[in-house]
Write an enzyme that holds these catalytic residues in place. Structure first.
Site, mmCIF file in Angstrom:
data_model
loop_
_atom_site.group_PDB
_atom_site.id
_atom_site.type_symbol
_atom_site.label_atom_id
_atom_site.label_comp_id
_atom_site.label_asym_id
_atom_site.label_seq_id
_atom_site.Cartn_x
_atom_site.Cartn_y
_atom_site.Cartn_z
ATOM 1 N N ARG A 21 57.411 4.388 8.134
ATOM 2 C CA ARG A 21 57.877 3.418 9.133
ATOM 3 C C ARG A 21 57.079 2.117 9.014
ATOM 4 N NH1 ARG A 21 57.455 8.260 12.474
ATOM 5 N NH2 ARG A 21 59.548 9.100 12.787
ATOM 6 N N GLU A 22 57.062 1.570 7.801
ATOM 7 C CA GLU A 22 56.216 0.414 7.545
ATOM 8 C C GLU A 22 56.774 -0.882 8.131
ATOM 9 O OE1 GLU A 22 57.629 2.317 5.197
ATOM 10 O OE2 GLU A 22 56.012 3.381 4.161
ATOM 11 N N TRP B 187 48.073 -1.084 -6.211
ATOM 12 C CA TRP B 187 49.266 -1.488 -5.464
ATOM 13 C C TRP B 187 49.048 -2.569 -4.411
ATOM 14 C CZ3 TRP B 187 48.745 -0.712 -0.232
ATOM 15 C CH2 TRP B 187 47.771 0.212 0.167
ATOM 16 N N GLU C 157 49.747 9.699 13.209
ATOM 17 C CA GLU C 157 48.864 8.623 12.754
ATOM 18 C C GLU C 157 49.420 7.267 13.187
ATOM 19 O OE1 GLU C 157 47.665 9.325 8.609
ATOM 20 O OE2 GLU C 157 47.548 7.155 8.350
ATOM 21 N N ASP D 45 48.650 3.318 12.198
ATOM 22 C CA ASP D 45 47.886 2.614 11.153
ATOM 23 C C ASP D 45 47.907 1.102 11.214
ATOM 24 O OD1 ASP D 45 47.339 4.895 9.715
ATOM 25 O OD2 ASP D 45 49.114 4.729 8.460
ATOM 26 N N ARG E 206 66.701 0.778 0.777
ATOM 27 C CA ARG E 206 65.868 1.971 0.791
ATOM 28 C C ARG E 206 66.559 3.130 1.516
ATOM 29 N NH1 ARG E 206 60.126 1.850 3.932
ATOM 30 N NH2 ARG E 206 59.632 4.064 3.878
ATOM 31 N N GLU F 135 46.515 -1.571 8.283
ATOM 32 C CA GLU F 135 45.829 -1.700 6.989
ATOM 33 C C GLU F 135 45.871 -3.156 6.581
ATOM 34 O OE1 GLU F 135 47.362 0.807 3.884
ATOM 35 O OE2 GLU F 135 46.515 2.606 4.763
ATOM 36 N N THR G 24 51.450 -2.024 8.843
ATOM 37 C CA THR G 24 51.378 -1.054 9.947
ATOM 38 C C THR G 24 52.318 0.111 9.663
ATOM 39 O OG1 THR G 24 53.149 -2.089 11.245
ATOM 40 C CG2 THR G 24 50.917 -2.885 11.635
#
Ligand SMILES: *[C@@H]1O[C@H](CO)[C@@H](O)[C@H](O)[C@H]1NC(C)=O
Length: 283
Positions: A134-135, A200, A106, A108, A272, A110, A124
């Protein structure tokens, strides 16, 4: 003109109008009737004219969405979007490429709405073999609700480039040699949807959707796919896509966006990933 009879004159006129109409459809490329189908929301997906414009809307009952009829394996996909204006807090406009199944790939975009006057967040992500995480997030250098802007994915076997008005904002390179999987064998469809995510989306979920402003509307036009869609298995050998590289201007623009507009990058989120950030971040 005296040389032409009325009949000839009419034929010429018809030809002229026809060639004009033809040139229009060529320039516009995509057709939202021909190339796309509704995925949910029924009447909340509207297409106008000969299919040059599409709108999605969201109300308290449902959002809406559409997807491409075709699947693509590499290529450059361009779409112009004008996002929900005013108080768009709680709304998410997603625009992405995706294959199917539990090990899907995918790519992305958004767009997370915000209260009036506060910036959208462009989120993304890249999923490979069903795994994302993998934001990278950005603010934009313009108000995306005032005019149409072009959001593109250029996907080759070598890399994926996310572009906004032709400015690269993110590059995900093929690092298979280092053990990082890369989307290159599962064909994808183009999807878009407008939905409520006020748990969110906006300011971490603190700001809720103001339903008194519904229906919310997002606009789409000038879809263009420089294909390599699945019918053409020649995709793998298409040298134009395999040799795609960023030129000096694009590299400068990419650095400019990443320096001034990037607001989150998983590659620098050491909290993280206490055991170390993912491999592709270290290359
Ligand atoms: C909304 O606006 C706030 C304040 O400017 C900003 O921190 C945030 O990134 C914006 N976007 C979202 C989706 O909350």
């Amino acid at each position: 003109m005296g040389l032409l009879s009325n009949g000839n004159y009419m034929i010429m006129l018809i030809l002229l109008v026809l060639s004009f109409a033809l040139s229009l459809t060529c320039v516009n490329g995509g057709n939202f009737y021909q190339d796309f189908e509704v995925t949910f929301g029924d009447g909340r997906v509207k297409r106008f004219g000969r299919g040059q414009l599409l709108t999605l809307s969201l109300d308290p009952v449902s959002g809406s969405g559409f997807r491409s009829k075709r699947e693509y394996l590499f290529g450059r996909i361009d779409m112009q979007l004008k996002l929900v204006s005013g108080n768009s807090a709680g709304t998410v406009t997603a625009y992405y490429l995706s294959s199917e199944g539990p090990t899907h790939d995918e790519i992305d975009f958004e767009f997370l709405g915000n209260v009036s006057g506060q910036p959208y967040t462009l989120h993304t992500n890249v999923y490979t073999k069903g795994k994302g995480g993998r934001e990278q997030q950005f603010h934009l250098w313009f108000d995306p609700t005032l005019k149409f802007h072009t959001y593109s994915v250029a996907w080759s076997p070598k890399m994926i480039i996310f572009l906004v008005d032709n400015t690269p904002i993110r590059v995900f390179k093929n690092h298979e040699a280092k053990g990082v999987s890369f989307p290159k064998s599962q064909p994808m469809r183009i999807y878009s949807s407008l939905w409520n995510a006020d748990q969110w989306a906006t300011q971490g979920g603190r700001v809720k959707t103001d339903w008194s402003k519904a229906p919310f509307t997002a606009y789409y036009r000038n879809f263009n796919a420089n294909p390599n869609h699945v019918a053409a298995t020649a995709a793998f050998t298409d040298s134009k896509w395999q040799n795609q590289e960023l030129n000096a201007w694009s590299r400068r623009r990419l650095r400019w966006v990443q320096k001034y507009f990037m607001i989150y990058n998983y590659c620098t989120d050491f909290q993280r990933f206490p055991q170390g950030v993912p491999v592709e971040c270290k290359i």
